[in-house]
Design a protein around this motif. Structure first.
Motif, PDB file in Angstrom:
ATOM      1  N   TYR A 201       0.813  -1.217   0.000  1.00 33.29           N
ATOM      2  CA  TYR A 201       0.000   0.000   0.000  1.00 33.29           C
ATOM      3  C   TYR A 201       0.849   1.271   0.000  1.00 33.29           C
ATOM      4  O   TYR A 201       0.313   2.377  -0.136  1.00 33.29           O
ATOM      5  CB  TYR A 201      -0.959   0.021   1.196  1.00 33.29           C
ATOM      6  CG  TYR A 201      -0.278  -0.065   2.553  1.00 33.29           C
ATOM      7  CD1 TYR A 201       0.051   1.080   3.262  1.00 33.29           C
ATOM      8  CD2 TYR A 201       0.016  -1.300   3.126  1.00 33.29           C
ATOM      9  CE1 TYR A 201       0.663   1.010   4.500  1.00 33.29           C
ATOM     10  CE2 TYR A 201       0.628  -1.389   4.365  1.00 33.29           C
ATOM     11  CZ  TYR A 201       0.953  -0.232   5.044  1.00 33.29           C
ATOM     12  OH  TYR A 201       1.575  -0.315   6.262  1.00 33.29           O
ATOM     13  N   GLU A 232      -6.744  -3.966   5.927  1.00 31.55           N
ATOM     14  CA  GLU A 232      -5.956  -3.678   4.725  1.00 31.55           C
ATOM     15  C   GLU A 232      -6.463  -4.505   3.549  1.00 31.55           C
ATOM     16  O   GLU A 232      -6.574  -4.006   2.416  1.00 31.55           O
ATOM     17  CB  GLU A 232      -4.485  -3.984   4.975  1.00 31.55           C
ATOM     18  CG  GLU A 232      -3.595  -3.748   3.755  1.00 31.55           C
ATOM     19  CD  GLU A 232      -2.183  -4.264   3.938  1.00 31.55           C
ATOM     20  OE1 GLU A 232      -1.553  -4.583   2.909  1.00 31.55           O
ATOM     21  OE2 GLU A 232      -1.707  -4.363   5.086  1.00 31.55           O
ATOM     22  N   THR A 233      -6.777  -5.760   3.805  1.00 34.26           N
ATOM     23  CA  THR A 233      -7.266  -6.630   2.734  1.00 34.26           C
ATOM     24  C   THR A 233      -8.601  -6.142   2.199  1.00 34.26           C
ATOM     25  O   THR A 233      -8.820  -6.090   0.977  1.00 34.26           O
ATOM     26  CB  THR A 233      -7.372  -8.081   3.234  1.00 34.26           C
ATOM     27  OG1 THR A 233      -6.047  -8.550   3.563  1.00 34.26           O
ATOM     28  CG2 THR A 233      -7.974  -8.992   2.188  1.00 34.26           C
ATOM     29  N   SER A 236      -7.977  -2.918   0.155  1.00 33.41           N
ATOM     30  CA  SER A 236      -7.303  -3.215  -1.107  1.00 33.41           C
ATOM     31  C   SER A 236      -8.270  -3.844  -2.109  1.00 33.41           C
ATOM     32  O   SER A 236      -8.282  -3.482  -3.286  1.00 33.41           O
ATOM     33  CB  SER A 236      -6.124  -4.164  -0.845  1.00 33.41           C
ATOM     34  OG  SER A 236      -5.471  -4.508  -2.036  1.00 33.41           O
ATOM     35  N   ARG A 240      -8.921  -1.725  -5.388  1.00 32.23           N
ATOM     36  CA  ARG A 240      -8.147  -2.219  -6.517  1.00 32.23           C
ATOM     37  C   ARG A 240      -8.696  -3.514  -7.112  1.00 32.23           C
ATOM     38  O   ARG A 240      -8.192  -3.984  -8.125  1.00 32.23           O
ATOM     39  CB  ARG A 240      -6.693  -2.448  -6.084  1.00 32.23           C
ATOM     40  CG  ARG A 240      -6.091  -1.236  -5.387  1.00 32.23           C
ATOM     41  CD  ARG A 240      -4.718  -1.514  -4.845  1.00 32.23           C
ATOM     42  NE  ARG A 240      -3.741  -1.708  -5.914  1.00 32.23           N
ATOM     43  CZ  ARG A 240      -2.441  -1.900  -5.702  1.00 32.23           C
ATOM     44  NH1 ARG A 240      -1.983  -1.898  -4.474  1.00 32.23           N
ATOM     45  NH2 ARG A 240      -1.635  -2.075  -6.714  1.00 32.23           N
ATOM     46  N   PRO A 244      -4.111  -7.716  -0.976  1.00 36.75           N
ATOM     47  CA  PRO A 244      -2.665  -7.440  -1.011  1.00 36.75           C
ATOM     48  C   PRO A 244      -1.850  -8.608  -1.576  1.00 36.75           C
ATOM     49  O   PRO A 244      -0.881  -8.391  -2.312  1.00 36.75           O
ATOM     50  CB  PRO A 244      -2.327  -7.173   0.454  1.00 36.75           C
ATOM     51  CG  PRO A 244      -3.604  -6.625   1.030  1.00 36.75           C
ATOM     52  CD  PRO A 244      -4.690  -7.398   0.342  1.00 36.75           C
ATOM     53  N   VAL A 247      -2.151  -8.431  -5.187  1.00 34.51           N
ATOM     54  CA  VAL A 247      -1.258  -7.407  -5.739  1.00 34.51           C
ATOM     55  C   VAL A 247       0.145  -7.983  -5.943  1.00 34.51           C
ATOM     56  O   VAL A 247       0.784  -7.757  -6.979  1.00 34.51           O
ATOM     57  CB  VAL A 247      -1.210  -6.173  -4.814  1.00 34.51           C
ATOM     58  CG1 VAL A 247      -0.117  -5.198  -5.276  1.00 34.51           C
ATOM     59  CG2 VAL A 247      -2.560  -5.472  -4.783  1.00 34.51           C
TER      60      VAL A 247
END
Length: 460
Positions: A201, A232-233, A236, A240, A244, A247
């Motif tokens: 990130y 965070e997951t 993301s 996006r 992660p 990514v």
């Protein structure tokens, strides 16, 4: 002893070190943890030559003998993810939210760092790890050339990666790559290196792709924070369309060797991606800090099922307060039983397996460290279990995990060099380091300047 045996013994070159009369933690063909009582360990040229019952070593001559007196010999602990110079911030960012920990405490304090500060703090960290039986650590920080100096002087083994953010522009990745190339194999081979993008990130896709290309072309490990939390997951995936871990896959990082810090946000859809990496991915898990945050922990069982090596870590002392991997071993066993609601999962022997072979694989050193086996590096600790808190011993694995502690370690050896003996540190002058660091502490923890190295969003 016959004349023939005496002649053969005399013809055998003298070993560098013999550790006698120990119970050695060894591994079976399937990697299972076992113990060999009454053992001796022969060290030559920094490597373990033999681990065998003392009766089979009667003819061995060594330049030095360490009498184990019934102690337990174990592979040295491996700290699979830390920020060693952050010992300078130990206790300076407590009881705050994760967002405030980054934005109001740690990242503003790190603006104040000088290379000298990093080197001093790294020396203190090395001393702490030697005392706690850590013989290898994977470090992710700034001014890594100065950390390398501390590693060289202390005698420890380390995998070092210079952290970078995309906000630095092309210079960030270039510096990390230049360091990785220049210092791999330094300190007589005790230093290996990594590319160290901060996180999925804070480093954009173009820089992650460029990192992946360098890593694969030059066979360099990539050490990165990813899936640090479920928040965070979720963010993301929402921003996006990828987790992660997705990514990392999308940018090609999973095609090379990767060490992921934390992995607490790994979800079911990530497991096939990790399994497809065919063992190239490791995770460093630091459960003590997760408990302090009151948040989820690493899903060890799921990761292991996907073929991911899960090693033990402490993270930095600004969050974990210590660099004591023995604590991580204990918390891993306890927390994993709790989150899985399975008292038969993460047994003491399983925990020791993660502390040894799994940790070695996670940092890319499988077959080199993590086992008391011929040909492996002579990274060895001796543990004295004579104290009242470890007696009586009914099951040695359980005693080591649930009763013993790092203060029971008497001796720490790396590459055959004794770094601590009788609890006395031999390669780092701790009072001198602490005295040199003390005048800098007020300036280091000053955040009145209002600057920060980065901005941490509530859900990155």
């Amino acid at each position: 002893m016959t004349a023939e045996t005496t002649s053969a013994a005399a013809a055998t070159p003298q070993a560098d070190l013999l550790i006698s009369d120990v119970t050695a933690l060894v591994h079976g063909p399937d990697g299972a943890v076992d113990f060999l009582p009454g053992a001796g360990i022969v060290v030559r040229d920094g490597l373990i030559e033999t681990v065998a019952p003392m009766g089979e070593l009667a003819g061995v001559r060594a330049a030095r003998t360490i009498a184990g007196h019934g102690q337990v010999a174990m592979p040295g602990f491996i700290n699979c993810h830390t920020h060693s110079p952050m010992v300078m911030f130990r206790g300076a960012a407590e009881d705050v939210s994760v967002v405030d920990w980054f934005n109001k405490k740690v990242w503003p304090m790190e603006v104040n760092l000088t290379p000298n500060d990093v080197e001093l703090a790294a020396r203190l960290a090395c001393a702490e790890m030697i005392a706690a039986g850590v013989t290898t650590f994977a470090d992710h920080y700034f001014s890594m050339d100065r950390v390398a100096t501390a590693v060289d002087e202390s005698g420890l083994r380390a995998n070092l990666g210079w952290t970078f953010f995309s906000s630095e522009g092309p210079a960030g990745l270039a510096r990390s790559a230049d360091f990785a190339r220049e210092y791999r194999g330094a300190a007589g081979g005790r230093i290996t290196t990594a590319l160290a993008p901060h996180g999925a990130y804070t480093v954009d896709d173009d820089d992650l792709r460029a990192t992946a290309r360098i890593a694969q072309d030059e066979d360099i490990l990539v050490h990165i924070h990813a899936a640090e939390s479920r928040a965070e997951t979720r963010t993301s995936r929402g921003n996006r369309g990828l987790t992660p871990i997705g990514v990392l896959d999308h940018t090609g990082l999973l095609e090379g060797r990767v060490l992921i810090a934390h992995g607490r946000g790994v979800v079911q859809e990530d497991l096939p991606l990790l399994a497809r990496a065919q063992g190239r991915v490791g995770v460093g898990s630091a459960p003590k800090g997760y408990l302090k945050n009151g948040t989820e922990t690493t899903a060890v069982r799921s990761l292991v099922s996907a073929g991911v090596a899960v090693g033990l870590a402490t993270d930095g002392a600004a969050s974990n307060n210590t660099l004591d991997v023995w604590e991580s071993l204990l918390f891993t066993c306890l927390v994993q039983k709790a989150v899985e609601e399975d008292e038969l999962w993460m047994t003491a022997r399983q925990g020791l397996h993660h502390a040894t072979l799994q940790s070695a694989a996670a940092v890319g050193l499988a077959g080199q460290v993590g086992s008391l086996a011929p040909g492996h590096q002579a990274d060895i600790i001796l543990v004295d279990l004579s104290g009242p808190h470890t007696q009586p011993i009914h099951d040695l694995a359980s005693t080591l995990v649930f009763s013993a502690r790092s203060a029971d370690i008497s001796t720490t050896i790396v590459a055959g060099q004794v770094l601590m003996e009788g609890r006395r540190l031999l390669t780092v002058d701790v009072p001198a380091v602490a005295q040199a660091l003390a005048p800098r502490l007020a300036a280091l923890t000053d955040v009145s300047h209002g600057r920060s190295i980065q901005d941490y969003a509530a859900h990155p």
